[in-house]
Design a protein around this motif. Structure first.
Motif, mmCIF file in Angstrom:
data_model
loop_
_atom_site.group_PDB
_atom_site.id
_atom_site.type_symbol
_atom_site.label_atom_id
_atom_site.label_comp_id
_atom_site.label_asym_id
_atom_site.label_seq_id
_atom_site.Cartn_x
_atom_site.Cartn_y
_atom_site.Cartn_z
ATOM 1 N N ALA A 1 0.835 -1.204 0.000
ATOM 2 C CA ALA A 1 0.000 0.000 0.000
ATOM 3 C C ALA A 1 0.865 1.248 0.000
ATOM 4 O O ALA A 1 0.554 2.237 -0.686
ATOM 5 N N GLU B 1 2.342 1.570 -3.477
ATOM 6 C CA GLU B 1 1.285 2.014 -4.392
ATOM 7 C C GLU B 1 0.987 3.498 -4.209
ATOM 8 O O GLU B 1 0.718 4.215 -5.177
ATOM 9 N N SER B 2 1.057 3.972 -2.969
ATOM 10 C CA SER B 2 0.824 5.391 -2.704
ATOM 11 C C SER B 2 1.899 6.251 -3.369
ATOM 12 O O SER B 2 1.599 7.294 -3.961
ATOM 13 N N ARG C 1 1.210 6.267 -7.105
ATOM 14 C CA ARG C 1 0.109 7.173 -7.446
ATOM 15 C C ARG C 1 0.560 8.623 -7.376
ATOM 16 O O ARG C 1 0.170 9.451 -8.212
ATOM 17 N N ASP C 2 1.389 8.950 -6.364
ATOM 18 C CA ASP C 2 1.906 10.310 -6.252
ATOM 19 C C ASP C 2 2.745 10.675 -7.474
ATOM 20 O O ASP C 2 2.690 11.809 -7.955
#
Length: 400
Positions: free
Chosen positions: A194, A197-198, A201-202
């Motif tokens: 997670a 993935e963060s 995405r950033d």
């Protein structure tokens, strides 16, 4: 975002421009109480660890916290190394908190053992964290406008490219399909996945924000004289291949009173129809002394044009279907591209990206969906536009 070659007076022009943006908000509040908070203020951000802007604006040097410089302007001094160390400490603490060890995923266990002080040379990490901090400030709602001084960090284009570099590195080290599969098989890895993935995405969010001409404006500062005339070509070319929303070219006369005409003329020729319309050209005239105080910065009278929604370069490509159907189809992709040294142009391919090298700088350009199943058959430059032709790749083209 204010950038350009080192020694061009970028910090002074960014500060003067931020003061101009902030002063423009005054009439809306005339007669009202003085406010040090609210969305009608302007934020000036510097990312140079040795920036002189706090002294020039007459405020204390407080890293990571906005400081009021005037009734309308705040200064935020970001410390790249401090951001990196804090982020890494938090990340490795999270790994240890869930009991990540080498028996689950060796590479994660190794990463968790790296001390924050050892990360000074990790490629792209500091730059990514700086851009994320800038984004968070810009989207916080606390300021109506944010002006970023990108001097003091070496190559500003490498800084702006860091989200692309980092997301590619993540995918090579731990491919997305593999990390998602491992998270489903090993629940202890879910929080780590997670976190990764963060970050991913950033990276994508930052790429969109930096290339968004409705919310971002890039202001190129070049010196006057012969140096300005020669460097403006390279810098305009890099903004085009990166698809940055160039909004103005500011030629700085500087303390020596350099002639601004050569660089201004060269920029007008490069920009063509965009000159003085989509891209504002202006000279910044020298003061009698180096602007070392707030009052002197105001006298520079720099006006930073607002975003105008006009995409440029690789962010504004033209896709054409030339002829043929199925495997016999031919496509052409083109965009306006300055080439300071045409013989150094190089093209490559990596997945869904076309790798374009201009002036020694390589930039991935994401291809439209139809071209991702095609291979490059030809490339040309007509003096103004880069033209690349494609044909379907039989190995991946859908068969009817």
């Amino acid at each position: 975002m204010v950038l350009g070659p080192g020694g061009s007076g970028i910090s002074a022009i960014a500060a003067a421009g931020a003061l101009g943006v902030a002063d423009a908000q005054r009439p809306a509040r005339r007669g009202g109480p003085l406010s040090l908070v609210g969305d009608d203020r302007t934020l000036l951000i510097t990312v140079d660890p040795r920036s002189t802007l706090p002294e020039r604006l007459g405020v204390f040097r407080v890293a990571g916290e906005p400081v009021a410089a005037t009734g309308e302007l705040d200064l935020l001094h970001l410390d790249p190394l401090g951001l990196l160390e804090r982020a890494w400490t938090d990340f490795t603490a999270a790994l240890h908190a869930v009991g990540i060890g080498r028996h689950l995923l060796p590479v994660v266990g190794t990463i968790a053992d790296i001390d924050a002080g050892e990360l000074t040379g990790l490629p792209g990490a500091q730059e990514f964290l700086l851009l994320r901090a800038i984004r968070d400030a810009a989207t916080s709602g606390r300021w109506r406008a944010v002006v970023v001084d990108l001097s003091g960090l070496g190559d500003p284009y490498a800084v702006l490219r860091s989200p692309t570099v980092l997301t590619a590195a993540l995918d090579r080290l731990w491919p997305r399909h593999a990390r998602l599969a491992q998270a489903s098989e090993k629940p202890a890895l879910a929080s780590v996945v997670a976190a990764v993935e963060s970050i991913d995405r950033d990276c994508h969010d930052l790429r969109e924000l930096l290339g968004d001409p409705t919310g971002t404006a890039v202001h190129l500062v070049v010196p006057g004289g012969e140096r300005g005339r020669t460097t403006v070509t390279d810098h305009v070319a890099l903004t085009e291949v990166m698809g940055l929303p160039l909004r103005s070219v500011l030629v700085n006369e500087g303390p020596g009173g350099l002639d601004t005409a050569p660089a201004t003329t060269a920029a007008r020729t490069l920009l063509g129809a965009d000159a003085d319309t989509a891209v504002h050209l202006a000279a910044v005239h020298a003061l009698d002394t180096e602007p070392a105080k707030l009052s002197q910065l105001r006298r520079l009278s720099v006006q930073l044009a607002s975003p105008n929604g006009h995409a440029r370069g690789a962010a504004d490509p033209v896709l054409e279907h030339l002829d043929g159907d199925g495997l016999q189809a031919r496509y052409r992709l083109s965009w306006r591209q300055t080439l300071p040294r045409p013989e150094e142009l190089a093209l490559g391919r990596s997945g869904d990206d076309l790798l374009v090298t201009v002036g020694g700088f390589r930039q991935p350009v994401t291809l439209p969906s139809v071209l991702r199943r095609c291979r490059v058959t030809d490339a040309d430059w007509d003096g103004e536009r880069l033209i690349v032709q494609f044909r379907p790749d039989p190995a991946v083209w859908p068969q009817r």
